[in-house]
Design a protein around this motif. Structure first.
Motif, PDB file in Angstrom:
ATOM      1  N   UNK A  20       0.659  -1.272   0.230  1.00  0.00           N
ATOM      2  CA  UNK A  20       0.155   0.094  -0.096  1.00  0.00           C
ATOM      3  C   UNK A  20       0.819   1.224  -0.238  1.00  0.00           C
ATOM      4  N   UNK A  21       2.035   1.124   0.647  1.00  0.00           N
ATOM      5  CA  UNK A  21       2.908   2.200   0.606  1.00  0.00           C
ATOM      6  C   UNK A  21       3.861   2.434  -0.537  1.00  0.00           C
ATOM      7  N   UNK A  22       3.738   1.669  -1.560  1.00  0.00           N
ATOM      8  CA  UNK A  22       4.496   1.847  -2.524  1.00  0.00           C
ATOM      9  C   UNK A  22       5.640   0.790  -2.854  1.00  0.00           C
ATOM     10  N   UNK A  71      11.025   2.621   6.507  1.00  0.00           N
ATOM     11  CA  UNK A  71       9.648   1.930   6.163  1.00  0.00           C
ATOM     12  C   UNK A  71       9.438   1.024   7.526  1.00  0.00           C
ATOM     13  N   UNK A  72      10.025   0.610   8.004  1.00  0.00           N
ATOM     14  CA  UNK A  72      10.025  -0.316   9.304  1.00  0.00           C
ATOM     15  C   UNK A  72       9.095   0.722  10.387  1.00  0.00           C
ATOM     16  N   UNK A  73       9.834   1.791  10.570  1.00  0.00           N
ATOM     17  CA  UNK A  73       9.192   2.684  11.332  1.00  0.00           C
ATOM     18  C   UNK A  73       7.626   3.197  10.952  1.00  0.00           C
ATOM     19  N   UNK A 122      13.850  -5.908  -0.614  1.00  0.00           N
ATOM     20  CA  UNK A 122      15.122  -5.559  -0.718  1.00  0.00           C
ATOM     21  C   UNK A 122      15.134  -3.846  -0.398  1.00  0.00           C
ATOM     22  N   UNK A 123      13.690  -3.184  -0.848  1.00  0.00           N
ATOM     23  CA  UNK A 123      13.877  -2.055  -0.711  1.00  0.00           C
ATOM     24  C   UNK A 123      13.352  -1.315   0.905  1.00  0.00           C
ATOM     25  N   UNK A 124      13.153  -2.644   1.633  1.00  0.00           N
ATOM     26  CA  UNK A 124      12.632  -1.943   3.001  1.00  0.00           C
ATOM     27  C   UNK A 124      13.945  -1.439   3.786  1.00  0.00           C
ATOM     28  N   UNK A 125      13.693  -0.140   4.216  1.00  0.00           N
ATOM     29  CA  UNK A 125      14.905  -0.046   5.264  1.00  0.00           C
ATOM     30  C   UNK A 125      14.384   0.523   6.440  1.00  0.00           C
ATOM     31  N   UNK A 126      15.171   1.085   7.386  1.00  0.00           N
ATOM     32  CA  UNK A 126      14.608   1.585   8.782  1.00  0.00           C
ATOM     33  C   UNK A 126      13.209   2.413   8.795  1.00  0.00           C
TER      34      UNK A 126
END
Length: 302
Positions: free
Chosen positions: A46-48, A59-61, A53-57
């Motif tokens: 939903x966030x695009x 995105x986790x927050x 591999x695109x997920x960084x800190x």
């Protein structure tokens, strides 16, 4: 069937197989992982975000913040982030990711449920121990002192005879972080500690320094204090379970309700930070409003 794209689904399927075959987790635990990770993947889509591999800190927050906004309990959010950290650890091990982006993202702390305090009538009911047995005298002295001085269990147990000054009505306590403080105590607490000191020599070993001792003559243990207080709660027909911390909590609540002096209560309890005292005493808003109305010079109507 899953609606996730293959870029999300394939790594998850390999992870689930790893949980089954290598870690041999229960089916219930596997299902929990799958539920949490599927929810996270759907939110990332939903966030695009297009793949893991695109997920960084950052995105986790965002995932954590979204969970909080949606009313997710702290314990549920912690479980969700734990599942994500385990999955990313697996991807790092498989060299899919260079590092775990969820490693430094902490869930909010769970709210610590505070013990209910006893009201003044219940406290009086508990402390009406009129028994001339030396151990009963000791127990009343311990309860009077815990409630009268707001001591922690460890502080009570570690008291030595030389720490008590009955004539001045104060005692020396070594609290958390080995910080020393002097605490006043008076009235019935002082009276019953005095009663105990008169009979203590009949039980305590000659070389025992501890103020409160067991029937074996040695310094009383934390567990023994807890057990005896619970028993007195039952004997005195107090409706709630009695434990040492409840007496300290009642001291804090009753002192703050009567005085409204948060700083003084902080000092008496030995709290390093005022915020700890604020959490600990849970004064209701009506009482705070009354204190404000009575004390603030601009709150009174002309």
């Amino acid at each position: 069937m899953s609606t996730l794209p293959r870029s999300f689904e394939q790594p998850l399927e390999r992870f689930y197989e790893y949980l089954r075959s290598e870690r041999e987790l229960s089916l219930h635990t596997q299902q929990n992982y799958k539920r949490q990770l599927t929810c996270i993947a759907e939110q990332l889509l939903e966030l695009g975000v297009e793949n893991w591999q695109q997920v960084d800190a950052g995105w986790v927050r965002q995932i954590a913040s979204k969970g909080m906004r949606n009313g997710l309990k702290a314990s549920s959010l912690a479980m969700r982030l734990s599942a994500l950290r385990s999955f990313f650890d697996y991807l790092v091990h498989q060299q899919v990711l260079p590092a775990n982006p969820a490693k430094g993202v902490a869930a909010p702390r769970k709210a610590r449920p505070l013990p209910k305090n006893l009201d003044v009538d219940e406290m009086n009911q508990l402390l009406e121990v009129n028994d001339d047995d030396p151990l009963a005298i000791r127990d009343r002295a311990m309860m009077e002192l815990m409630y009268g001085a707001g001591l922690r269990l460890s502080e009570l147990v570690n008291l030595n005879v030389r720490d008590i000054n009955l004539s001045k009505g104060d005692l020396r306590v070594i609290g958390k972080g080995d910080k020393e403080r002097v605490v006043p105590f008076a009235g019935l607490a002082c009276e019953w500690v005095g009663n105990w000191l008169k009979v203590r020599a009949n039980i305590a070993h000659a070389d025992e320094n501890g103020l409160f001792v067991s029937k074996l003559g040695q310094r009383i243990s934390n567990r023994n204090v807890q057990k005896r207080m619970a028993e007195w709660g039952q004997k005195q027909a107090v409706s709630s379970h009695i434990n040492p911390h409840k007496l300290r909590h009642s001291f804090a609540t009753h002192m703050l309700e009567s005085s409204g002096d948060l700083r003084a209560v902080q000092e008496l309890l030995g709290h390093a930070n005022l915020t700890t005292t604020q959490i600990y005493t849970h004064l209701d808003f009506q009482h705070l409003a009354k204190v404000y109305d009575a004390a603030h010079p601009r709150a009174k109507r002309r």
